[in-house]
Design a protein around this motif. Sequence first.
Motif, PDB file in Angstrom:
ATOM      1  N   LEU A  44       5.362   2.080 -10.502  1.00 47.70           N
ATOM      2  CA  LEU A  44       4.222   1.769  -9.652  1.00 47.70           C
ATOM      3  C   LEU A  44       3.291   2.969  -9.545  1.00 47.70           C
ATOM      4  O   LEU A  44       3.691   4.109  -9.781  1.00 47.70           O
ATOM      5  CB  LEU A  44       4.697   1.359  -8.252  1.00 47.70           C
ATOM      6  CG  LEU A  44       5.575   0.108  -8.202  1.00 47.70           C
ATOM      7  CD1 LEU A  44       6.099  -0.119  -6.799  1.00 47.70           C
ATOM      8  CD2 LEU A  44       4.800  -1.119  -8.670  1.00 47.70           C
TER       9      LEU A  44
ATOM     10  N   ASP B 127      -0.962   4.556  -5.096  1.00 47.56           N
ATOM     11  CA  ASP B 127      -0.652   3.484  -4.153  1.00 47.56           C
ATOM     12  C   ASP B 127       0.518   3.867  -3.257  1.00 47.56           C
ATOM     13  O   ASP B 127       0.515   3.594  -2.055  1.00 47.56           O
ATOM     14  CB  ASP B 127      -0.333   2.192  -4.899  1.00 47.56           C
ATOM     15  CG  ASP B 127      -1.565   1.577  -5.548  1.00 47.56           C
ATOM     16  OD1 ASP B 127      -2.677   1.920  -5.125  1.00 47.56           O
ATOM     17  OD2 ASP B 127      -1.402   0.788  -6.493  1.00 47.56           O
TER      18      ASP B 127
ATOM     19  N   GLU C   6       0.415   4.246   0.847  1.00 47.18           N
ATOM     20  CA  GLU C   6       1.347   3.565   1.750  1.00 47.18           C
ATOM     21  C   GLU C   6       2.104   4.574   2.599  1.00 47.18           C
ATOM     22  O   GLU C   6       2.329   4.361   3.793  1.00 47.18           O
ATOM     23  CB  GLU C   6       2.328   2.710   0.945  1.00 47.18           C
ATOM     24  CG  GLU C   6       1.694   1.561   0.189  1.00 47.18           C
ATOM     25  CD  GLU C   6       1.074   0.526   1.106  1.00 47.18           C
ATOM     26  OE1 GLU C   6       1.650   0.272   2.183  1.00 47.18           O
ATOM     27  OE2 GLU C   6       0.024  -0.013   0.741  1.00 47.18           O
TER      28      GLU C   6
ATOM     29  N   PHE D 162       6.316  -1.408   0.150  1.00 45.76           N
ATOM     30  CA  PHE D 162       5.372  -1.553  -0.965  1.00 45.76           C
ATOM     31  C   PHE D 162       6.114  -1.803  -2.277  1.00 45.76           C
ATOM     32  O   PHE D 162       5.722  -2.655  -3.072  1.00 45.76           O
ATOM     33  CB  PHE D 162       4.519  -0.282  -1.078  1.00 45.76           C
ATOM     34  CG  PHE D 162       3.604  -0.284  -2.264  1.00 45.76           C
ATOM     35  CD1 PHE D 162       2.453  -1.052  -2.276  1.00 45.76           C
ATOM     36  CD2 PHE D 162       3.892   0.477  -3.394  1.00 45.76           C
ATOM     37  CE1 PHE D 162       1.604  -1.054  -3.365  1.00 45.76           C
ATOM     38  CE2 PHE D 162       3.054   0.479  -4.494  1.00 45.76           C
ATOM     39  CZ  PHE D 162       1.905  -0.300  -4.481  1.00 45.76           C
TER      40      PHE D 162
ATOM     41  N   ARG E  94       7.516  -5.314  -2.443  1.00 45.43           N
ATOM     42  CA  ARG E  94       6.473  -6.333  -2.601  1.00 45.43           C
ATOM     43  C   ARG E  94       5.925  -6.371  -4.013  1.00 45.43           C
ATOM     44  O   ARG E  94       5.480  -7.420  -4.482  1.00 45.43           O
ATOM     45  CB  ARG E  94       5.311  -6.074  -1.628  1.00 45.43           C
ATOM     46  CG  ARG E  94       5.582  -6.334  -0.178  1.00 45.43           C
ATOM     47  CD  ARG E  94       4.268  -6.425   0.609  1.00 45.43           C
ATOM     48  NE  ARG E  94       3.372  -5.317   0.348  1.00 45.43           N
ATOM     49  CZ  ARG E  94       3.339  -4.205   1.074  1.00 45.43           C
ATOM     50  NH1 ARG E  94       4.167  -4.062   2.093  1.00 45.43           N
ATOM     51  NH2 ARG E  94       2.484  -3.231   0.767  1.00 45.43           N
ATOM     52  N   ASN E  95       5.949  -5.247  -4.706  1.00 47.95           N
ATOM     53  CA  ASN E  95       5.210  -5.148  -5.964  1.00 47.95           C
ATOM     54  C   ASN E  95       6.049  -4.860  -7.199  1.00 47.95           C
ATOM     55  O   ASN E  95       5.546  -4.969  -8.316  1.00 47.95           O
ATOM     56  CB  ASN E  95       4.139  -4.047  -5.847  1.00 47.95           C
ATOM     57  CG  ASN E  95       3.099  -4.373  -4.815  1.00 47.95           C
ATOM     58  OD1 ASN E  95       2.166  -5.115  -5.066  1.00 47.95           O
ATOM     59  ND2 ASN E  95       3.263  -3.813  -3.625  1.00 47.95           N
ATOM     60  N   TRP E  96       7.315  -4.487  -7.037  1.00 53.27           N
ATOM     61  CA  TRP E  96       8.089  -4.089  -8.207  1.00 53.27           C
ATOM     62  C   TRP E  96       8.351  -5.249  -9.139  1.00 53.27           C
ATOM     63  O   TRP E  96       8.336  -5.139 -10.344  1.00 53.27           O
ATOM     64  CB  TRP E  96       9.404  -3.451  -7.777  1.00 53.27           C
ATOM     65  CG  TRP E  96      10.122  -2.784  -8.908  1.00 53.27           C
ATOM     66  CD1 TRP E  96       9.660  -1.756  -9.670  1.00 53.27           C
ATOM     67  CD2 TRP E  96      11.418  -3.097  -9.412  1.00 53.27           C
ATOM     68  NE1 TRP E  96      10.595  -1.398 -10.599  1.00 53.27           N
ATOM     69  CE2 TRP E  96      11.689  -2.209 -10.475  1.00 53.27           C
ATOM     70  CE3 TRP E  96      12.387  -4.040  -9.065  1.00 53.27           C
ATOM     71  CZ2 TRP E  96      12.876  -2.235 -11.181  1.00 53.27           C
ATOM     72  CZ3 TRP E  96      13.567  -4.055  -9.762  1.00 53.27           C
ATOM     73  CH2 TRP E  96      13.808  -3.162 -10.811  1.00 53.27           C
TER      74      TRP E  96
ATOM     75  N   LYS F 124      11.298 -11.704  -5.786  1.00 52.27           N
ATOM     76  CA  LYS F 124      11.869 -10.751  -4.850  1.00 52.27           C
ATOM     77  C   LYS F 124      13.316 -10.442  -5.211  1.00 52.27           C
ATOM     78  O   LYS F 124      14.117 -11.345  -5.443  1.00 52.27           O
ATOM     79  CB  LYS F 124      11.812 -11.303  -3.416  1.00 52.27           C
ATOM     80  CG  LYS F 124      10.393 -11.619  -2.956  1.00 52.27           C
ATOM     81  CD  LYS F 124       9.470 -10.432  -3.067  1.00 52.27           C
ATOM     82  CE  LYS F 124       8.066 -10.748  -2.605  1.00 52.27           C
ATOM     83  NZ  LYS F 124       7.129  -9.636  -2.813  1.00 52.27           N
TER      84      LYS F 124
END
Length: 284
Positions: free
Chosen positions: A74, A78, A82, A117, A120-122, A126
């Motif tokens: 990521l 970002d 966060e 974060f 949510r984004n990896w 989920k």
Amino acid sequence: MGTSLQPVDVLAPGANLNAYVQAVNGFAVLSAEEEKELAEKLYYHEDLEAARRLVLAHLRFVVHIAKTYSGYGLSQGDLIQEGNVGLMKAVKRFNPEKGVRLVSFAVHWIKAEMHEFILRNWRIVKVATTKAQRKLFFNLRGAKKRLAWLTEEETKVIAEDLGVETKHVREMEGRLSAYDAAFDAGSDDDDDTAYQAPAYYLEDKRYDPAVQLENADWSDSNAASLAKALEVLDDRSRDILQQRWLNEDKATLHELAAHYGVSAERIRQLEKNAMKKIRVAMEA
């Protein structure tokens, strides 16, 4: 402070991450006495300038923590942003009377925001929703000493260290080793590889004869019901609906008002009443 950046700039890293890191390192580190004085001003007097100085002095610490999460693919910018949110939350809640440094108190808040974060984004799907799964997610990657799958003994050791069942370790290992697959073929895929996309394995039912027949029957049935329902209307109401909704070139309220010699509001009332009668007739 050695930099021209405004506080709002350093809270949101831009495209040049190196310049950002250099900028936040330019803010002076606070001594224990300076930190306590600022924290007391904020805690007892809600001094926003004191809060600003506390945040700026600890931005370098957020950068340091963000680097420890570089293995998730990521954006560092970002992650830092966060983490800065977590830092501001920590500064707001910091009690100088507890006898600890702000950095020790803030680490929990900074990591919590970064963890949220990452989760949510990896991955699109989920991988960690329960408390036990989240604990495994952030510890299993560091616990694995090699790229191969864990042995039974290694699984038991990790389970004991993290206080979870071995089956949960196996399950999370599988999730971490999985990868996201695009539903549609990529724009650069050729004819030899595009067919592997999941979208190509779904059945297209639009041209199924049974579906087409069902749709045709449904359309015919609705048309017949509408024609029958129109018969309950008087000629004027039927003509208004015909010109307002069924004709290809639809008439306006004012055009119909001029045609029948009434107001546009009267045409609207007639249209509304006709719609109610049509609805009742079609539901009967």
